[in-house]
Design a protein around this motif. Structure first.
Motif, PDB file in Angstrom:
ATOM      1  N   LEU A 108       0.834  -1.205   0.000  1.00 20.93           N
ATOM      2  CA  LEU A 108       0.000   0.000   0.000  1.00 20.93           C
ATOM      3  C   LEU A 108       0.864   1.249   0.000  1.00 20.93           C
ATOM      4  O   LEU A 108       1.941   1.267   0.600  1.00 20.93           O
ATOM      5  CB  LEU A 108      -0.891   0.028   1.250  1.00 20.93           C
ATOM      6  CG  LEU A 108      -1.823  -1.167   1.424  1.00 20.93           C
ATOM      7  CD1 LEU A 108      -2.365  -1.211   2.846  1.00 20.93           C
ATOM      8  CD2 LEU A 108      -2.969  -1.086   0.415  1.00 20.93           C
ATOM      9  N   GLU A 109       0.359   2.287  -0.673  1.00 17.87           N
ATOM     10  CA  GLU A 109       1.063   3.572  -0.694  1.00 17.87           C
ATOM     11  C   GLU A 109       0.655   4.360   0.553  1.00 17.87           C
ATOM     12  O   GLU A 109      -0.519   4.332   0.936  1.00 17.87           O
ATOM     13  CB  GLU A 109       0.642   4.389  -1.934  1.00 17.87           C
ATOM     14  CG  GLU A 109       1.204   3.849  -3.229  1.00 17.87           C
ATOM     15  CD  GLU A 109       2.716   3.912  -3.286  1.00 17.87           C
ATOM     16  OE1 GLU A 109       3.280   4.900  -2.792  1.00 17.87           O
ATOM     17  OE2 GLU A 109       3.322   2.958  -3.813  1.00 17.87           O
ATOM     18  N   PRO A 110       1.608   5.075   1.164  1.00 21.98           N
ATOM     19  CA  PRO A 110       1.233   5.873   2.341  1.00 21.98           C
ATOM     20  C   PRO A 110       0.611   7.221   1.963  1.00 21.98           C
ATOM     21  O   PRO A 110       1.128   8.271   2.298  1.00 21.98           O
ATOM     22  CB  PRO A 110       2.561   6.039   3.085  1.00 21.98           C
ATOM     23  CG  PRO A 110       3.612   5.915   2.035  1.00 21.98           C
ATOM     24  CD  PRO A 110       3.052   5.104   0.906  1.00 21.98           C
ATOM     25  N   ASN A 111      -0.521   7.173   1.238  1.00 25.59           N
ATOM     26  CA  ASN A 111      -1.162   8.422   0.794  1.00 25.59           C
ATOM     27  C   ASN A 111      -2.152   8.923   1.832  1.00 25.59           C
ATOM     28  O   ASN A 111      -3.032   8.178   2.239  1.00 25.59           O
ATOM     29  CB  ASN A 111      -1.976   8.192  -0.488  1.00 25.59           C
ATOM     30  CG  ASN A 111      -1.087   7.774  -1.626  1.00 25.59           C
ATOM     31  OD1 ASN A 111       0.084   8.133  -1.653  1.00 25.59           O
ATOM     32  ND2 ASN A 111      -1.634   6.998  -2.553  1.00 25.59           N
ATOM     33  N   VAL A 112      -2.019  10.181   2.202  1.00 25.66           N
ATOM     34  CA  VAL A 112      -2.983  10.796   3.125  1.00 25.66           C
ATOM     35  C   VAL A 112      -3.221  12.222   2.639  1.00 25.66           C
ATOM     36  O   VAL A 112      -2.278  12.913   2.268  1.00 25.66           O
ATOM     37  CB  VAL A 112      -2.418  10.852   4.576  1.00 25.66           C
ATOM     38  CG1 VAL A 112      -3.390  11.555   5.509  1.00 25.66           C
ATOM     39  CG2 VAL A 112      -2.105   9.464   5.115  1.00 25.66           C
ATOM     40  N   SER A 113      -4.500  12.656   2.648  1.00 30.20           N
ATOM     41  CA  SER A 113      -4.771  14.054   2.284  1.00 30.20           C
ATOM     42  C   SER A 113      -4.621  14.908   3.531  1.00 30.20           C
ATOM     43  O   SER A 113      -4.942  14.449   4.629  1.00 30.20           O
ATOM     44  CB  SER A 113      -6.207  14.208   1.789  1.00 30.20           C
ATOM     45  OG  SER A 113      -6.461  13.246   0.832  1.00 30.20           O
ATOM     46  N   SER A 114      -4.175  16.146   3.338  1.00 30.91           N
ATOM     47  CA  SER A 114      -3.902  16.986   4.506  1.00 30.91           C
ATOM     48  C   SER A 114      -5.171  17.215   5.331  1.00 30.91           C
ATOM     49  O   SER A 114      -5.099  17.379   6.541  1.00 30.91           O
ATOM     50  CB  SER A 114      -3.273  18.309   4.082  1.00 30.91           C
ATOM     51  OG  SER A 114      -4.110  18.926   3.161  1.00 30.91           O
ATOM     52  N   TYR A 115      -6.355  17.208   4.697  1.00 30.67           N
ATOM     53  CA  TYR A 115      -7.574  17.449   5.479  1.00 30.67           C
ATOM     54  C   TYR A 115      -7.872  16.313   6.466  1.00 30.67           C
ATOM     55  O   TYR A 115      -8.644  16.476   7.398  1.00 30.67           O
ATOM     56  CB  TYR A 115      -8.790  17.698   4.557  1.00 30.67           C
ATOM     57  CG  TYR A 115      -9.338  16.456   3.890  1.00 30.67           C
ATOM     58  CD1 TYR A 115     -10.283  15.663   4.533  1.00 30.67           C
ATOM     59  CD2 TYR A 115      -8.905  16.066   2.623  1.00 30.67           C
ATOM     60  CE1 TYR A 115     -10.769  14.508   3.933  1.00 30.67           C
ATOM     61  CE2 TYR A 115      -9.376  14.919   2.023  1.00 30.67           C
ATOM     62  CZ  TYR A 115     -10.307  14.150   2.683  1.00 30.67           C
ATOM     63  OH  TYR A 115     -10.774  13.001   2.099  1.00 30.67           O
ATOM     64  N   GLN A 116      -7.219  15.159   6.270  1.00 26.66           N
ATOM     65  CA  GLN A 116      -7.440  14.038   7.197  1.00 26.66           C
ATOM     66  C   GLN A 116      -6.615  14.176   8.476  1.00 26.66           C
ATOM     67  O   GLN A 116      -6.798  13.427   9.413  1.00 26.66           O
ATOM     68  CB  GLN A 116      -7.053  12.710   6.520  1.00 26.66           C
ATOM     69  CG  GLN A 116      -8.008  12.285   5.406  1.00 26.66           C
ATOM     70  CD  GLN A 116      -7.512  11.001   4.741  1.00 26.66           C
ATOM     71  OE1 GLN A 116      -6.514  10.992   4.045  1.00 26.66           O
ATOM     72  NE2 GLN A 116      -8.213   9.913   4.978  1.00 26.66           N
TER      73      GLN A 116
END
Ligand code: HEM
Length: 196
Positions: A92-100
């Motif tokens: 899995l890619e460690p993708n997170v949106s800043s709003y999270q």
């Protein structure tokens, strides 16, 4: 689990943090278990995403100069890179949106967030054992749940002693308790959002 008998005002700071957030902790604990994180890799991946968002939110505090002075050794403790390596182990890619991510208004509240993050490593002994059902361990997929090299309990005692040595004013302690409460609330909110 140990019960705290004293009145909140006679407690040490660390005990006050624990006393003030015990129901928040227990509801998070229940919610995590309800999500059956160790049932299969799909559920475990969701749990890793939750841990990632939480550890990404607290990561700046481990790099903060003032907090590093208050908590010697803090810079060595963050588990963000371990969670990211666990995500990679599952492909899995460690993708997170800043709003999270969480926003924390001051350093005293940040102490409460650090309490929440570091304390979570105590309960993680049980979670770490459960990951073995999925064939994960400290080398593969469950690195962030592994014990601190000093051992979980000695590491926790050291952190508690640092909390108690801070000598905060009553107002500053209340801010820290607020931070810890919000850290648990954030964890819960994030967990629920990932379940949708
Ligand atoms: C299924 C999930 C969880 C289980 C089974 C669990 C279990 C535990 C256990 C058994 C302890 C030791 C309590 C004691 O010695 O009195 C503990 C401590 C703690 N846990 Fe959890 N935990 C879970 C999730 C979490 C999460 C997600 C967080 C934070 C986001 C967290 C934060 C803490 C903190 C801060 C402490 C230290 C309490 C203190 O002594 O001040 N736990 N947990």
């Amino acid at each position: 689990m140990e019960t705290i008998q004293e009145k909140p005002e006679t407690l040490t700071f660390a005990k006050r943090l624990k006393f003030s957030t015990r129901t928040n902790h227990d509801s998070v604990d229940q919610l995590v278990m309800q999500s059956a994180p160790f049932l299969n890799n799909i559920n475990y991946a969701k749990f890793l995403r939750l841990q990632h968002i939480f550890h990404l939110s607290v990561a700046p505090f481990y790099q903060n100069d003032v907090l590093q002075e208050w908590f010697p050794g803090l810079a060595d403790l963050p588990r963000l890179s371990a969670v990211e390596s666990d995500l990679k182990d599952l492909g899995l890619e460690p993708n997170v949106s800043s709003y999270q991510l969480a926003t924390v208004p001051n350093l005293f509240q940040a102490i409460g967030w650090l309490y929440c993050a570091e304390g979570s490593n105590i309960g993680a002994a049980f979670l770490y054992k459960e990951t073995q059902k999925l064939n994960f361990d400290a080398e593969h997929g469950a690195k962030h749940l592994a014990a601190h090299p000093e051992g979980r309990a000695p590491h926790w005692r050291k952190f508690v002693a640092q909390l108690d040595a801070l000598n905060l004013t009553e107002e500053q302690e209340s801010e820290a308790v607020k931070g810890a409460t919000e850290a648990f609330a954030f964890y819960k909110k994030t967990l629920i959002s990932l379940e949708d």
